[in-house]
Design a protein around this motif. Structure first.
Motif, short mmCIF file in Angstrom:
data_model
loop_
_atom_site.label_atom_id
_atom_site.label_comp_id
_atom_site.label_asym_id
_atom_site.label_seq_id
_atom_site.Cartn_x
_atom_site.Cartn_y
_atom_site.Cartn_z
N THR A 1 0.83 -1.20 0.00
CA THR A 1 0.00 0.00 0.00
C THR A 1 0.87 1.25 0.00
O THR A 1 1.97 1.23 0.52
N VAL A 2 0.33 2.33 -0.56
CA VAL A 2 0.94 3.66 -0.46
C VAL A 2 0.01 4.51 0.39
O VAL A 2 -1.20 4.52 0.17
N ILE A 3 0.57 5.20 1.38
CA ILE A 3 -0.24 6.06 2.23
C ILE A 3 0.18 7.51 2.00
O ILE A 3 1.35 7.85 2.08
N LEU A 4 -0.84 8.34 1.73
CA LEU A 4 -0.65 9.76 1.44
C LEU A 4 -1.41 10.60 2.47
O LEU A 4 -2.46 10.16 2.95
N VAL B 1 0.63 4.36 -9.83
CA VAL B 1 0.82 3.71 -8.53
C VAL B 1 -0.22 2.62 -8.32
O VAL B 1 0.08 1.54 -7.81
N MET B 2 -1.46 2.88 -8.74
CA MET B 2 -2.53 1.90 -8.53
C MET B 2 -2.36 0.64 -9.39
O MET B 2 -3.06 -0.33 -9.19
N ASN B 3 -1.42 0.65 -10.30
CA ASN B 3 -1.08 -0.56 -11.04
C ASN B 3 -0.24 -1.51 -10.20
O ASN B 3 -0.15 -2.70 -10.50
N VAL B 4 0.40 -0.99 -9.14
CA VAL B 4 1.29 -1.83 -8.34
C VAL B 4 0.94 -1.91 -6.86
O VAL B 4 1.44 -2.77 -6.15
N ALA B 5 0.07 -1.01 -6.36
CA ALA B 5 -0.24 -1.00 -4.93
C ALA B 5 -1.59 -0.35 -4.67
O ALA B 5 -2.09 0.43 -5.49
N PHE C 1 -8.18 3.34 -2.11
CA PHE C 1 -8.24 3.02 -3.53
C PHE C 1 -7.57 1.66 -3.73
O PHE C 1 -6.39 1.52 -3.42
N ALA C 2 -8.31 0.70 -4.25
CA ALA C 2 -7.74 -0.62 -4.51
C ALA C 2 -6.94 -0.57 -5.80
O ALA C 2 -7.30 0.14 -6.74
N ARG C 3 -5.85 -1.31 -5.82
CA ARG C 3 -5.02 -1.32 -7.03
C ARG C 3 -5.81 -1.89 -8.21
O ARG C 3 -6.76 -2.63 -8.03
#
Length: 99
Positions: free
Chosen positions: A57-60, A74-78, A89-91
């Motif tokens: 996951t990426v947290i912003l 980013v959503m293509n990988v996490a 947001f799900a990848r």
């Protein structure tokens, strides 16, 4: 073993980078992630740093810390989580791929 999350704070967007990092850290703890921070000296794009870190996951702090195209990459990988507003947001998954 705890899942990992990539913490990303865009210093050009943030008005209080230390506060934003603290908020990202708190959300990661609350969700059960071990946080890995971006390397501010890296010349790699966000998505390349995420891919190299091998995180879940990426947290912003907020959605505006990633542009629309960066978010898409980013959503293509996490998965992506934001602190405020609290969003998930799900990848992306390619159609027809095995689970």
């Amino acid at each position: 073993m705890r899942p990992t999350a990539f913490g990303w704070v865009d210093d050009d967007v943030s008005t209080a980078p230390d506060w934003d990092r603290a908020q990202v850290r708190r959300l990661a703890d609350r969700l059960g992630y071990r946080i890995i921070w971006s390397d501010v000296r890296s010349v790699l794009s966000v998505v390349d740093q995420v891919r190299n870190a091998g995180v879940d996951t990426v947290i912003l702090p907020a959605p505006e810390h990633l542009g629309a195209l960066e978010l898409n990459r980013v959503m293509n990988v996490a998965d992506v989580e934001t602190v405020l507003p609290r969003l998930s947001f799900a990848r992306w998954y390619a159609a027809g791929t095995a689970r």
